[in-house]
Every structure is written in structure tokens, then in C-alpha cells.
Scaffold this motif. Sequence first.
Motif, PDB file in Angstrom:
ATOM      1  N   VAL A 234     -21.206 -24.565  24.299  1.00 40.72           N
ATOM      2  CA  VAL A 234     -20.335 -25.284  23.367  1.00 40.72           C
ATOM      3  C   VAL A 234     -19.773 -26.555  23.995  1.00 40.72           C
ATOM      4  O   VAL A 234     -19.652 -27.592  23.328  1.00 40.72           O
ATOM      5  N   LEU A 238     -20.302 -30.308  22.674  1.00 44.01           N
ATOM      6  CA  LEU A 238     -19.139 -31.137  22.396  1.00 44.01           C
ATOM      7  C   LEU A 238     -19.236 -32.475  23.119  1.00 44.01           C
ATOM      8  O   LEU A 238     -18.976 -33.531  22.542  1.00 44.01           O
TER       9      LEU A 238
ATOM     10  N   ILE B 279     -17.649 -28.282  15.950  1.00 44.37           N
ATOM     11  CA  ILE B 279     -17.899 -27.761  17.304  1.00 44.37           C
ATOM     12  C   ILE B 279     -16.648 -27.114  17.869  1.00 44.37           C
ATOM     13  O   ILE B 279     -16.717 -26.078  18.525  1.00 44.37           O
ATOM     14  N   HIS B 280     -15.514 -27.756  17.613  1.00 39.15           N
ATOM     15  CA  HIS B 280     -14.272 -27.190  18.115  1.00 39.15           C
ATOM     16  C   HIS B 280     -13.985 -25.859  17.446  1.00 39.15           C
ATOM     17  O   HIS B 280     -13.502 -24.927  18.075  1.00 39.15           O
ATOM     18  N   LEU B 282     -16.221 -23.807  16.359  1.00 39.59           N
ATOM     19  CA  LEU B 282     -17.164 -22.868  16.962  1.00 39.59           C
ATOM     20  C   LEU B 282     -16.633 -22.378  18.305  1.00 39.59           C
ATOM     21  O   LEU B 282     -16.662 -21.190  18.613  1.00 39.59           O
ATOM     22  N   TRP B 283     -16.124 -23.321  19.086  1.00 42.65           N
ATOM     23  CA  TRP B 283     -15.603 -22.972  20.396  1.00 42.65           C
ATOM     24  C   TRP B 283     -14.443 -21.992  20.263  1.00 42.65           C
ATOM     25  O   TRP B 283     -14.330 -21.037  21.023  1.00 42.65           O
TER      26      TRP B 283
END
Lengths: 451, 439
Positions: A234, A238, B279-280, B282-283
Motif C-alpha cells: 500500500v 501511495l 489508497i488511504h 485501503l491502507w
Amino acid sequence: MEQAAPALERLLQPAPLEPLGHPDAGLEAAVGEEAEGAQDEEGPGDRTMTENNFWLKKIEISVSEAEKRTGRNAMNMQETYTAYLVETRSVEHNDGPSVLTDSLWRRYSEFELLRNYLLVYYPHIVVPPLPEKRAEFIWHKLSADNMDPDFVERRRIGLENFLLRVASHPILCRDRIFYLFLTQEGNWKEIVNETGFQLKADSRLKALNATFRVKNPDKRFTELKHYSDELQSVISHLLRVRARVADRLYGVYKVHGNYGRVFSEWSAIEKEMGDGLQSAGHHMDVYASSIDDILEDEEHYADQLKEYLFYAEALRAVCRKHELMQYDLEMAAQDLASKKQQCEELSTGTVRTFSLKGMTTKLFGQETPEQREARIKVLEEQISEGEQQLKSKNLEGREFVKNAWADIERFKEQKNRDLKEALISYAVMQISMCKKGIQVWTNAKECFSKM
Amino acid sequence: MEGELPAAPRGSSGPPAGDAGGDSPCALLPAEALALDGDEDDLEVFSKDASLMDMNSLSPTMPTSPLSMINQVKFEDEPDLKDLFITVDDPESHVTTIETFITYRVATQTSRGEFDSSEFEVRRRYQDFLWLKGKLEEAHPTLIIPPLPEKFVVKGMVERFNDDFIETRRRALNKFLNRIADHPTLTFSEDFKVFLTAQAGELSSHKKQGPGLLSKVGQTVRAVALSMRGVRSRPEEFTEMNDFIETFSQKINLIDKISQRIYKEEREYFDEMKEYGPIHALWSESEEDLADMLGGVASCLDRCCQATERRLCGLSEALLPVVHEYVLYSEMLMGVMRRRDHIQAELESKAEALTYKKADTDLLTEEIGKLEDKVECANTALRADWERWKQNMRNDIKSAFADTAERNIHYYEQCLATWESFLTAQSDLYAKEPPEDKP
């Protein structure tokens, strides 16, 4: 430092070959203590250590300069590299003046050597990562060249961060090789190599084998491995997107700068509109140039994330070591069990398991009772040894798990703290960028309205 | 009724987290279609050579919003005395064996006496608009006729009739007619009235009137001959005007290119940002302690992304069409200058003929008298229209840029609010109070 020297020497034992070789209650307690005692101060540049760490006075470490050098490498060829100045200062009292105690030059490969050494001797520790070797996740404007001054500068900061992390780790900071890295320029590489750590390193193949074949690893480590894979994936994603976003943002801002030039030229032919155009153009220039600082700040944020990207690998290393030890243990247990069985069969005369000896006996005739007795004796000795070994391996394994997990908990706390701080600083950066934007466009709007 | 009926809105009920084209509140043009000189390394220095600039016709469009209507319907002269309202909408595709073409509905409402009725509705195609423009230019060679959108797109568009192209053209055609309606002279043109009111058959028969083909050819030949000759003594004021137009044309073309490029960059920025928030999110799924904060960042990024989309729409509705229209205007103006020069050249050539006593002097003198009047009229008309045009240009440019600045301010304010409330929520958490406003 004279008074401190003998005390230091006492504290600084040479790094134990297998730090968990003996059930050392003292070591455990020390780990617990250090974890509490060594609190980091705020601000990476000023991390000081408390008395529990190996120097009785507070110290500051900095990588203060970088210098391009040329020299001859191992194959006697000319090469260019960058050397970094590592300075160590001790501070008498809390706010007292700091005195420069050591100052030497190191290159990236020496940092790598230090880290590889630490990895071998402290397999239960999540060893802090080094900054990247080559620039990755770069966007348009940044250069991929290792010699580029911006890259060198960011690497300098990364190396300093690495040293500070090691220095503030309750266990790693006590390491003699680390101490020498900071204090002894010449001959350090030889000393490290003399420890023979390369030989002690687990082979990659062995580790891979263990990973596949281990039957009963501690579930927490399996989960941790899974987590570290996810974390790595991830964060990479990112960082890639961030780089692309930065690229585009740069484009948006910079293209506005062209308005400045054209408005200015246009204003030359306008009477009423001229002034408004001209001053609006100026604000467009301001807008366009504001992106440079904004993105530079963001680069630091990206570096903070990168550190945890690389930390994921360190986590995996600890998991691998556990798997290796566990596999080793399982193999030893299996071996012992089979020897015991062999012994039993020999004594009772029943053959349940296949053995070459059994086959040849069948084919070429029985062995004599004396021969059998001799073999039983040998086996019994081996079994006894094996049991001892199994016991100590078991203990080792449990020690490892306990200590590794303690460090992992410490790491998790650190990670959560650091990432929270990073995310907040990102929000702060965005806010600052928005405020600048509002100001510039408000000014521009005024100019346009006056046209 | 206002100048423009809102076209059937395409998903305009608030900003969706939408993708490309059809879903978004404004039909955002895919970046590739803008067909710019993709000189990625040259962000800071544009080519100074005006000839390299593409006439990028496509200003992406969107259905109306109050702000856009104000821009569309910027009636400069007598807003209170408007008695002619025109809208162009409802594009329809027609397929025949020979060709495919689009017709637009042109709806007129008027209280003028000279119109037989107060409401009209006709269908027109691009060719008809071209005809109208030609007639107006013919009748008023030195008036500044509003520009039409380009005939073809130079490069980039795959299909001539895709939705964005049609919408852009529709808006430009709407603007064209309304500008004519506002023009103190052109509004009373008979051809204009016919255009607005005649049904299909009537229009074609009207078109057939007027100078025949042969006389048109003759005109063209004379025009070429005269333009080869050039004008001898152009009055100073028109030389100044010409210089202004040349410089203006250069600059407005550059500004058009810059603005299109900004749109492209912002569009690509938006495309990347769409991924950033998720993405954040998902993280946050693989974290415990950090999950809330990461989720907060994710939603901030999503909100900023939406604000970016709105900013993009603003650019495409308020700035790009205006700037592009003035690019076309600048070409138009150069044509006007040429025609004025042409008229003067005619006079000069006849006057020359007189001095050499080549033909019947009485006839020549009479012709010269007429030409002198013609030149005088042309110059006067141009002079007045020029002032009017400059005034409009100033207003249009000024409000287009001021509006863009306003939208940018709004964009940054929205993002600021988002991030600030995120920070507040975080510090509330630290203070161990229940957060008042979760982002």
C-alpha cells in the motif's frame, strides 16, 4: 570523557554471537527497562538519550555534510562517490553547550555494512532501514541521478535519521561496532569483517526453504508477515500515485506562469486594461513559483513514508528468522524421534521403519548381538545429545519469540506515532498550500476587476 | 424568458464521484482530445511563434448554470431594452444517402413589430449559419461580425459528431446569434430576420436571391487584383488599429493555448487525485490505531478531488469559450481590416485612372464620388463598431478572468475547510473530547 571511559568499556561488551544463547533473565529485564528509559525527544535533529544508554552523558548525532570524492575502488578503478560527515556531540547538562567529541567521514557502503552486521547479530530486532540506494518514486522534476545535489541532501537526512534510530534503540545503541562506527574512522571496516558476521548470516536459500516447510510457526509472526506485505504494497502504491499527483500539480502551477509573460506583453497595447493586466500577470508568476516550496516540503513527507516502506522489509526479516528457528526446531525434533524409534526397534528386534541397515541385514545376514549393542549405545548417546539440543533450541526459540515480540510492540508504537505525525504534517502542508492559493487568487481577482 | 434555455442537464444534481464524460456534471473532455502540442518539457517557455499555435476549437462544455448564463448572455448595450431573445438547442442528427449532418433548433421570442409573430421556431444546420455570416459580411464589410465556431477540428477528434463537439458548437452558435441580436446595426438585417423565421423551403429560396455566381466570380477577381495593388495611404488611425489587432491576435492566441494547457494539466491532476483518496482508505483497512486517521485523510482527499472537478467545470464554462471566441474574433478583425483597405484601394485605383484620363472623366468622377462616400461610410461604421467591440472585449475578458479567479478562490477555500476540520477532529481526539465535527 576520561571518567566515563572505564565505565563505558564495562558497559560495552562485544556483541554476543547469539544474544539469546542463554536464558538470561537479566537481559530480559534490561530490555524492559530500556524500552521505558529511552524516550525520544521531539525533533529528529536533537534526539538525545538518557543515562540508560551507553554513554552516561547525552549525545547528539548528526550527519552534517556531504562531499563528492574520487578514489580507487577494490579493483583499482577510479570512482566517484559521496562521503558524509558524521559528527557526535556530547551534552553535559540538559541545555548546556554541546561539545564535539567525534567527527569522521563515512560513505553509503559503510552504512550498509553496519546495517548488515546489525541484521545478523540482532535478528530479533526490527533494524531501522537505510534511505534508498537509488531514487525511486520520482516525479518529473526530480532527478534520478545519485550525484544530484537534492538527492544527496535527502540521503544525508535519511542517513542521519538511521543513526538516530539506532542510537535511540534500547538494545542496538549498546553495540560496540556501532560505537566504533561513530568514533573510529580508519580500520573500522576490518574490525567489522573480523567479527565474521557474513559467515554467520543465514543463507537466503535456507531461509526460503524454512518458510515453505515450517509446520507450526507462531501465528503472530504469520500475521505480521502478512501485515508487512500489505504495508509495503500500500505504501508503494501511495508513493507512486503521490509522485504522479505531484507531477500534475507542478504542471498546473507552472503553466500559469506563462500568463504572466503574455499579460505583460499585452498590457503594452492596452490603455485602460494595461495596469490590471500587468499586475495580474505578476500574481500569476507568484502562483507559478509557489509550487516549488510546496513540493519540496512534500518530498520530506514522502521520505517519511518511504522509511516505513523499508521498515516492512525489516519486519519480514524478523519473521523469517523465527520461521528458520522454528523449522530448525521441528527438524531436530523429527530427527530425535526417528533416532528413538530406531533405537527401540533395535532393542526389541522389531523392524517397523525402513532402514538401509535393516535391508542389508535382511540381504546379507543378521548382525551379531555385539554389533547391535554397539549401535544401540551410539544411538542412545545421540539421543541424549539430541534431547539436550532440542531443549536448548526450544528455549532459544521461546526467548527469540518473546524478545522479538517485545521489539515488535515497541516498533508498532513508534510506527503509529511517526505516521500520525506525518499525516498531520501532510494536512498542515495542504492547509498552507490552500492559504497561499487563496491569497494569490484574491490578489489576482482584484487586479482583474480593476481592468 | 432569458437568453438560453437550459439544455437537458446531464447528471447535474450535485457533484458525483463520477468518472469520465457522461457521468460528470460537466462534460469534461478527455485530455487527449484537446490535441495540444504536447511539449511536456517546455512547461515554462511557450513557443513565441504564433504560427505554431493550434486553433484548438474544443472548449469543453456543460449545461447551464446561473453563472454561465450570465457569461453567455452578456448583453452589453441595452439590457433593459432587449426585445429579441434567441436560443439554440436540441441538436438532432439527420442521415441522408449523401451525408450526415446536425440541425439545431433556433427559438426566437420577440416583441418587435417587423416580425409577423412573437414566437418562432426553426431548425438550422451549420451551413445556414455560414450563409448568414456571409451575407452579413457582404452587406456590412467593415462591421465586426461575430465569429462562428470552426468548421472542422484540426486534429484530435475521432468523430466529427461526438457529444462534446456538438455541445461546444451549439453554445458557440447560440452566442453568435445573440451577439448579432445585440448589435445595433446587424440586428435589423433582413437576412437575419429570414434566418430566424423562415421555414426550410423559404430559406433555400431566399438564399438563391442576390448576386449570381458570375458576378460573384467577377467580384473575387477584382478583389484579388486590388489586394495585389494594396492600399496607398491608409489613415493613421487604421494603421494603429491594424497594429493593435496584430498584437492582440498574437496575445489572445497565446492565452488560448495557455488556458487549454491549464485545463489539460488540471484534468490530468484530477485523474490522478481520483486514485489518491482510495489508497488511504485501503491502507486504513490493514491498520488498527491508524485506521481512523487514514480514513480521515482519505475522505479529505476525496472532497478535494470533487472540488477539483468543479474547478475544471468552471474553467471550461467561464474561461475557455470566452478566450476562444476572441481568438476567432481576432481573425475576423483582420478580415475587416482587409475589406476596409479593399474599399479604399478601389477608390484609389479609380482616382488614379482619373489622373491618367484613361476613360470617360465624367463617369469616373461620378464613380469616384460614390466610392468616396463608400469609404467614408465604411470608415465611420468601422470606427464606431471598433469602439464598441473594444469595450465588449474588455468587459468579457475582465469578467472571464475575474470569474476564474473567484472559482479558484472558492476551490482553495473548500479544500482549506476540509483539511482544517480534519485537523480539528484530530486534536479533539487528542484532547479526549468527543469530536464535534468528524470530517
